[in-house]
Design a protein around this motif. Sequence first.
Motif, PDB file in Angstrom:
ATOM      1  N   GLY A  81       0.816  -1.206   0.000  1.00 37.31           N
ATOM      2  CA  GLY A  81       0.000   0.000   0.000  1.00 37.31           C
ATOM      3  C   GLY A  81       0.850   1.257   0.000  1.00 37.31           C
ATOM      4  N   VAL A  82       1.875   1.278   0.835  1.00 37.61           N
ATOM      5  CA  VAL A  82       2.803   2.416   0.856  1.00 37.61           C
ATOM      6  C   VAL A  82       3.522   2.513  -0.484  1.00 37.61           C
ATOM      7  N   HIS A 132      -3.548 -10.970  -1.433  1.00 34.45           N
ATOM      8  CA  HIS A 132      -3.523 -11.013   0.032  1.00 34.45           C
ATOM      9  C   HIS A 132      -2.451 -10.091   0.622  1.00 34.45           C
ATOM     10  N   ALA A 133      -2.051  -9.057  -0.142  1.00 35.53           N
ATOM     11  CA  ALA A 133      -1.082  -8.090   0.378  1.00 35.53           C
ATOM     12  C   ALA A 133      -1.812  -7.071   1.247  1.00 35.53           C
ATOM     13  N   PRO A 134      -1.444  -6.919   2.512  1.00 34.01           N
ATOM     14  CA  PRO A 134      -2.164  -6.012   3.406  1.00 34.01           C
ATOM     15  C   PRO A 134      -1.693  -4.568   3.246  1.00 34.01           C
ATOM     16  N   PHE A 135      -2.532  -3.647   3.695  1.00 31.81           N
ATOM     17  CA  PHE A 135      -2.169  -2.233   3.797  1.00 31.81           C
ATOM     18  C   PHE A 135      -2.103  -1.915   5.290  1.00 31.81           C
ATOM     19  N   GLY A 152      -6.473  -1.438  -3.494  1.00 29.15           N
ATOM     20  CA  GLY A 152      -5.242  -0.742  -3.861  1.00 29.15           C
ATOM     21  C   GLY A 152      -5.459   0.285  -4.951  1.00 29.15           C
ATOM     22  N   LEU A 153      -6.354  -0.027  -5.884  1.00 29.46           N
ATOM     23  CA  LEU A 153      -6.647   0.901  -6.972  1.00 29.46           C
ATOM     24  C   LEU A 153      -7.418   2.114  -6.466  1.00 29.46           C
TER      25      LEU A 153
END
Length: 606
Positions: free
Chosen positions: A386-387, A479-482, A561-562
């Motif tokens: 996210g970053v 499954h990538a977290p922010f 994310g988008l």
Amino acid sequence: MENNRNYFVAILLSVLVLIAWQFFYVSPKIERERQAAEMLQEQQAATQPNATGTDTVTPGTVDGSAPGGETALPGVVAPQAGLSLEDALAQSERIVIDTPSLSGSINLTGARIDDLLLKEYHVDVDPQSPRIQLFSPAQQDNGYFAEVGFITDAASGPAPGPDTVWSAEPGQQLTPDSPVTLTYDNGSGLVFTRTISVDEHYLFQFEDTIANSSEQTASVAGYGRVTRFYRPDTQGIYVLHEGLIGVIGDEGLQEIDYSDVEETPIIPQPKATAGWMGITDKYWAAALVPPQGAGFDTRFAYFTDGRTRYQADFKTDAQAITSGNSATTTTLVFAGAKEVPVIEGYQDQFNILNFDLMIDWGWFYFITKPMFWLIDYLFRLFGNFGVAILATTVIVKLIFFPLANKSYVSMANMKKVQPKLEELKAKHGDDRMALQQGMMELYKKEKINPVAGCWPVLLQIPVFFALYKVLYVTIEMRHAPFFGWIQDLSAPDPTSLFNLFGLLPYDVPSFLMIGVWPLIMGITMFIQMRMNPTPPDPTQAMIFTWMPVVFTFMLATFPAGLVIYWAWNNTLSVLQQGVIMKRQGAKIELWDNLAGMFKRKDKQKT
């Protein structure tokens, strides 16, 4: 004015079509996918393997058609209703597979990889959910496997195929450090020795040596196939291909949908000396790389002879092995997750033709791939995707800053000459030709490009699409977290305004899943549009007002994310536009527009 009104009515109708598409297609589709994912999780939880069965052999038969049009392979095994994975594995002798990325087993009947579990990937974001089961034995409804074998002429005796039980020394286990060796003697002078090795990721290497001790020349051709006994649930959208796939020599990339091969059951490809073929899902794939440099035939097929199945296969040209001599061939089998650096590493290491096209980068790969590498580099730098997306947005803004700066300057100058434009309209009245000439002279005198304000939006479209592709098709984003409630940037924001973001104890329909980040995006879009004067035309003003609301509903179903990218991009655009307008001496209309909205509401109440 009439043409202008018609133009904006057309835009409004287009927006209504998008809303209808969202309500009647996207929302039901998301609900179906959610239910399918739940069913898959329940199924895999009930059939989680231990991959250690090594019981007695019960040879099975699968498939009925050999590659290249031959009919030498046996018939089709029927699925056994209610058969668990463990029971299916126990029906044949097996060699255990154990790598950092994979676990499973090789079926000695056919030397087939038909039991494969991806250790590092789960069905959903919960780390306690079942791991992804890629391959399963043919006896199960979800049978799926990769196999490499041989075809001989009648004079050379039998060749190892689907029903062949290979011999193996007991106690062997396939790991990155310990290849396994299998043998088969056909009783007619041909001995097949197969060494199977695997790396720490997803690549198996089949090295086969055929020794001819007979008194005659043997004719031997190789084959390989990836066979799937079921049609999986697919996303069904144009930005992603799922189905049969391959790169076949000069023919290049071939993408065959399941529906296409059902309509045309056999899709042959021209003979080639380089390439690969297989079956791809969104995040996983199974592919064969035939011996490169020698000729082979490829086809994509759909069979219904007793049991439906989808198959990508190849058959090599027959080679003559003279008496007392031997020949060695090497076939690669990829089975696993479509991780970008792993796929491209195999392409470079083994010189596999366009192996990177297994990942669906799309037509705009020249934008999509650099976008992925930038986000991936920033992820390794910051440790959070996210970053990395936020930082990517800033970098893209800096790259396009000169052009965007000119656009905003032109927009600011347009605001400054508004009084002169009003004078021209009053002067020329209904003489549209004279009005247009006067406006062009004014633009030329003031050095204004009236279409320059469109460039920031136009530039954002390809970047937006590239980021959408990266978030949607690359497994690195899965499954990538922010932070906080966003635990999967590739999935929509899971919260909803209509149950107060989870405070109220009930679920809401999927089309009302308007989460926090879509709301933030809508607010930033609203502020950006209110930076400009309210259009005098009522239709245009209505679109001006409702467009952020429409986009909020539309983007609520997009990957989080988008939406985060869009909201952050809007915020940066508002800051950039405000600074430039202030420097140019143009009035920022934001506060007047907001005050005007409240005044109109007060008048309506009175």
